[in-house]
Scaffold this motif. Sequence first.
Motif, PDB file in Angstrom:
ATOM      1  N   UNK A 124     -51.140   9.876   3.530  1.00 14.94           N
ATOM      2  CA  UNK A 124     -50.521  10.841   2.630  1.00 14.94           C
ATOM      3  C   UNK A 124     -49.352  11.577   3.288  1.00 14.94           C
ATOM      4  N   UNK A 125     -48.893  11.054   4.435  1.00 11.05           N
ATOM      5  CA  UNK A 125     -47.823  11.708   5.172  1.00 11.05           C
ATOM      6  C   UNK A 125     -46.449  11.443   4.600  1.00 11.05           C
ATOM      7  N   UNK A 126     -45.459  12.037   5.236  1.00 12.02           N
ATOM      8  CA  UNK A 126     -44.075  11.888   4.792  1.00 12.02           C
ATOM      9  C   UNK A 126     -43.535  10.490   5.062  1.00 12.02           C
ATOM     10  N   UNK A 127     -44.029   9.856   6.126  1.00 12.76           N
ATOM     11  CA  UNK A 127     -43.610   8.508   6.489  1.00 12.76           C
ATOM     12  C   UNK A 127     -44.842   7.691   6.907  1.00 12.76           C
ATOM     13  N   UNK A 128     -45.647   7.261   5.954  1.00 14.75           N
ATOM     14  CA  UNK A 128     -46.886   6.533   6.270  1.00 14.75           C
ATOM     15  C   UNK A 128     -46.624   5.306   7.141  1.00 14.75           C
ATOM     16  N   UNK A 129     -47.415   5.170   8.186  1.00 18.38           N
ATOM     17  CA  UNK A 129     -47.302   4.007   9.076  1.00 18.38           C
ATOM     18  C   UNK A 129     -48.683   3.757   9.675  1.00 18.38           C
TER      19      UNK A 129
END
Length: 212
Positions: free
Chosen positions: A40-45
Motif C-alpha cells: 500500500x506504499x507510494x512505490x510498491x516493490x
Amino acid sequence: MEEIILKALGETLIMVFASTIFSVIIGFIPAILLIVTSDEGLRPNKVIYSILDFIVNTLRSFPFIILMVIVMPLAKIIVGKTTGIFATIVPLTVAAAPFVSRVIESSLKEVDKGVIEAAKAFGASDFQIIFKVMLKEAVPSITSGITLILISIVGYSAMAGTLGAGGLGDVAIRYGYQRFEPDIMIVTCIILIIVVQAVQFWGNYFYKRLSK
C-alpha cells in the motif's frame, strides 16, 4: 563506593542515549523504504520490501547477549576494542536499529490515508508526502515508540555488564554478585528503576505535548 556507582550511572546514560541516537539514524532509512515499497506504499516493490523485511526480522530475532558476541569484531574495527562503554554502543545500536525501523514503519502506517490522498490531490511529491505529511502526523506515535526502545536499551546495557561493558550492570555483577555484596545489587537495581521511570515520564510528557 558512591563514586563507583555515580561513574557507572554516567556510563550507562552514555551507552543508552548514544546507541538510541545512532539506532534512530540507522533505523530510519529502512523504515522509510519499508513503508514506501509495501503493497500500500507510494512505490510498491515486493522484492525490496521482502529483502528488507527479512533482514529486519532476522536482526530482531537474535537474543542480545548472542548478538553482542557476534558484533564484537565490528566493534573492534570501529572503536579498536571489544570491551568498555564505547565498544558496547555498537551492539546496542545494532540490536535497537531493527526495532526502531518497525516502530517508525508502524507509526507511518497509522497515518490517515485520507490525509495522504489529499496531499496527492494537491500535487505533492513522494518526498513531500513522506517528510511533510506522514512523518509530521506520525511524530507523537514515533516518540512513544522511541521511549519504549530507550527503556529496552537500558535493560540491554545492564545485560552487557556481564561481558565487561561497564555501567550499572557491570557494577551489579562485579560487586553485588561476585563479591557477595547484596546492598550494591539492590542500589543498582533501584537506580535502574529510577532511570526507566524517568524515561517513561518524559516520553509521556513529550507524547502529550506533540499530540496537541
